[in-house]
Enzyme design. Sequence first.
Site, PDB file in Angstrom:
ATOM      1  CG  HIS A  95       5.101 -13.138  -7.642  1.00  0.00           C
ATOM      2  ND1 HIS A  95       4.219 -12.207  -8.154  1.00  0.00           N
ATOM      3  CD2 HIS A  95       5.922 -13.476  -8.680  1.00  0.00           C
ATOM      4  CE1 HIS A  95       4.497 -11.983  -9.422  1.00  0.00           C
ATOM      5  NE2 HIS A  95       5.530 -12.746  -9.768  1.00  0.00           N
ATOM      6  CG  HIS A 137      -0.298 -13.054  -8.116  1.00  0.00           C
ATOM      7  ND1 HIS A 137       1.037 -13.016  -8.423  1.00  0.00           N
ATOM      8  CD2 HIS A 137      -0.849 -13.962  -8.969  1.00  0.00           C
ATOM      9  CE1 HIS A 137       1.289 -13.858  -9.422  1.00  0.00           C
ATOM     10  NE2 HIS A 137       0.157 -14.437  -9.769  1.00  0.00           N
ATOM     11  CD  GLU A 171      -2.160  -8.818  -7.826  1.00  0.00           C
ATOM     12  OE1 GLU A 171      -1.695  -8.811  -6.665  1.00  0.00           O
ATOM     13  OE2 GLU A 171      -1.468  -9.066  -8.832  1.00  0.00           O
TER      14      GLU A 171
END
Length: 463
Positions: free
Chosen positions: A91, A221, A317
């Site tokens: 992303h 991420h 994450e």
Amino acid sequence: MVRYARISRFVSLFFVLFVRETLQFQYKHHSNEELIETLEEVHQNCPNVTRIYELSERSVRGVPLWLIEFANMPGHHERLKPEFKYIANMHGNEVLGRELILRLAVYLCEAYLNGDKEIQSLISMTRIHLMPSMNPDGWQLATDTGGKDYLIGRTNNNSIDLNRNFPDLDRIMFSNELNHIHHNHHLLQDVSSLRQPLQPETKAVIRLIMAIPFVLSANLHGGDLVANYPYDESRSGAQQDEYSVAPDDETFRHLALSYSLYHVDMADPKRKGCGDSRSDQFAKQGGITNGAQWYNLQGGMQDFNYLSSNDFEITLELGCEKYPPNHVLMHEWKRNKNALVNFIWQSHIGIKGMIYNLKTKEPISNAIIHVRNVTNGLHKDIKHDVTSVHDGDYYRLLTPGQYKVTVTHEKFYPRSKIVVVKNSLYMPALRVDFGLRPLSPLRIQEGYGYSMQISNSFESLIS
């Protein structure tokens, strides 16, 4: 002799200082041009153990997708040395992983040259692939717009979320379970259609996964602080609160913990979450979560790795803030450094070995390795098989315990062994070789052997 010893120490000290000077890393957000410059500098300083390579497809805007590899023999798969990968910045607006992977590349080279025995051993035992950015176009957009929006730059330049763009192999796996079909691995050959066209960045990574026999990987991420493990997709279609158990759930939990527990505070039960009730619970769970229990995700890269290849992948994450400012990057490196290195070491848990023709001693590829957990009389099949690779070597990640390992191939008699896995730190996986006795031609015609044809052909789907 004393004079020469002093000169030798001086030269050694000068060399170390020179290495540290030439590999100085600037804690900032590196542009797409600076990204490759950093990788090239690492390669120039560590030419014998690194290689830079570009994937087969470029981004929508034509930006190369670069990786750097660390190994004793860069560019070659070595038997009994597991393949590992980190992919970041999938992303585009989640940028911390991009900078951590660049810093990790610098650190591995620096530590190797400075005589760090652990890092030298890790590079000697493992082939490590680092991809700082899978979505350079999204990164550029997020950066050009100030890096403050929660969504701008997330997708690629075709406005496609790359972590929803992989073939949905979970649904094939779940259908096989319901219909008692035993095929539980390398499911890409069963894909007959796609929900949406594959993006060039997705195609490039799929080709990478199919070309190199990865054993372990993680994608990096941002937006929360947790280590997420398969399955990401729920069996029922529920959007949250459904624990989607993978056959290797115990191993995946170990892998997620091997990151969270080595991170400075990912598993700290006293820390706060990222602003919602689910996030507040992650630290109390050891800093880990099952993907589908958090939220349902279709077409993700994590599950695709597990179900299309021998690779066990988790999703990391790395923080609440997707685009942290420059001044916190050094602090973030210190928070993640030990966890990043420790996770690579997990490539060496479980067992590995060679599978070969007992008569000719030639290696056997595409043999199927099936495992049953028999710890304390459990007798539970792990319904996810792996296969031997083209050189006949195989790798099977496992947590400590006792297992019955059975190897099958359509042209050979099956063979089983009982093994005890202990997983010593900084040591290679337990080696367990299998010599298989060939079937007679008549037996092959009768279908005595277990047939499982592995196909890497998917060009018709992505052309």
